[in-house]
Write an enzyme that holds these catalytic residues in place. Sequence first.
Site, PDB file in Angstrom:
ATOM      1  CG  HIS A   1      -1.805   1.185   1.302  1.00  0.00           C
ATOM      2  ND1 HIS A   1      -3.108   1.159   0.849  1.00  0.00           N
ATOM      3  CD2 HIS A   1      -1.589   2.450   1.729  1.00  0.00           C
ATOM      4  CE1 HIS A   1      -3.645   2.340   1.014  1.00  0.00           C
ATOM      5  NE2 HIS A   1      -2.756   3.148   1.558  1.00  0.00           N
ATOM      6  CB  CYS A   2       1.955   3.409  -2.628  1.00  0.00           C
ATOM      7  SG  CYS A   2       3.143   4.718  -2.886  1.00  0.00           S
TER       8      CYS A   2
END
Lengths: 153, 510
Positions: free
Chosen positions: B356-357
């Site tokens: 998850h950025c």
Amino acid sequence: MTVRTPGNQQRRSMTPHILVPISQGLVMCVRVERDYSKGDGITKFQTVFPPELEGRIQHDKLLHTVETLNAILLQAETLTFRHVFDNIMECLTIYTWPLLFPSKYQKALDHLRQFVETQNKEVYNPLGMEITSPVRVAFLYLEIKIFERNEAS
Amino acid sequence: MASSPKRPPQTLQQSNPPGLVVSSIATTSAVPSTESRFRLLTSIAPPAGWDEARLGLHSTSQPLSPFFQSNSILRFTDTQVPDSLENLGLPSKQRLIRSSNASATDESSLKTITDSSHNEDPIPHCSGVTSLSNMTNDDSTTLIGQSRQLNTDNYKSSPAYVPPLPTPLMSSPAPINPTISSTPIQVQPPVQTLAVPQLQRRNYQDFPGRNKFFCGGRFMTSREYWAFLVALVLIVGPSVLFGIFTCPFLWDNVHPAVPIVFCYLFVLSFASMIKTSWTDPGIIPRDLDPTPEFFDDQGSAYYGESEWSHVPVQKEVKIRDNTWALRYCDTCKLYRPPRASHCRQCDNCVENEDHHCIWLNNCIGKRNYRPFFTFIVTATFLCLFVIVFSIVHLLLIVRDHSGNITFITVFHAAPVSFVLAIVCFLLLWMVGGLTFYHCSLIFKGVTTHEQLRASIINSKYPGISANPFNKGSPAQNMIHVLCRPQPKSYLRRRKFVESSQARVEPSQSR
């Protein structure tokens, strides 16, 4: 159209849908599970005949459906030079390439949808069953709904 | 193997609630399949009444079990209704209708013992469930105390929408009393008897994950967008400054192609960033397996209380030569396929989740890995480009002023280029480092999650090779990861909500 709620209340629904109480007719949902033996990237369903369908449909008809689905998906997902070229061009043209030239995978998905429709119409609905398109369930399984025979067309 | 006896298919024409689906998983009875089998950790001896509890959930004799009651109430008090940007201006009464509609359409969806077990206390039984993932629409029991505070305004302002309640569900008639804290459940009015016209809702408005939707559901991203704004500024700011201050010089003195290439790189990088950030990463739709098989965890501390020791079994599948266990995700109610992962920030299961950025405010999964990779590569090239041509600019100024030249004169002649070179040098380390890391991941054919897990496993148990997805050669891996086809989104965001009553009859084609 009125719908019964669990407390035996009548509630009028005003949605434009035609409401068919699903309790009438649906008997069972049978699944054909995914086959992961080829690894990641290949979508396949098991060619195992579920015992709940014994007597409702012939083996070879169901297996023909599953094997054709597998073949369509295999053709869609096997990486070829065309895939690589499409993807490079998509990046180079700033994502406008797929608008002009639909990818092979999209065409295969359309083909799959049509195949499921025709199979439903010709084979499964007359026997009182229906295949749900596996796209709806993210290809996790293939679901066959069994309805009571006198409800089917 | 499966010890649950085979029951005759149960017709649903009695008073079972509509929408109840008896789903028997195909391999519960002994299926001679070598490739997939259910593995039960202990032999199942279902306690008395378990079969009814699983299948005949809400029989006529007991139409309103306490768990069902609180579940519908939970829907009503739910504050997790995803607020798309379009709904922010709605008055509170429409919020009331919205949440009531959401529950009205959901009321006849399957209510199993798993739902009831979540009402009490969301203790995760099976692995893979995180603390944040428990806080979803289904099991927001712990949020009732908090959510009531937020919703009391709604209730106060629209008591007219709560009609008198003929069902035995409602014993206490007074709808709103925010000071009552001892019996929260009785205060909440039920939903199913609201006689208001249902608005036509699209799927994205009822989406249970923590996502924001724009443009009528066409774009989606996650919730915390402050880091995305920072990343946006870091991409757009230096590029615009470079374009304004350095490019005219380069156009005249070096070659016109240089600013053109720069523009192209910038547009490609920006488009990739938007595409990565605002598209569906490959979220798997929920409720695909609402009735998994359970086994009685006799070793559990809660054994004896019927709901709490029921843990869904893990499925086993064979991938090439390895056996892999598919875990059940309690939040999304499905068996996660291999390589899928449940993201804590977004509260969704994502296919092939890489990570998850936070800078892009989205998960990186199967559908947006390619634009993500394009973005970091082009951002690295942009940084390099800016550094090189800023230095060229400064050097050309030095050459033009050949003679008495000091650092101060050069700095005054082109201050922006100087600053840009320094800023981009710092950015280059970050973005370039990330690019190299992802290149190494691609050559091995693993995702970030798998790599991190493997490093933990290798430090504890050296010698176990864990990657069944390696194709053999780095080139094959790279082609597979970067050029695999991109599936369509499974979320059907802009389609209208199908209530479980509104199903197409089997004779109609889809």
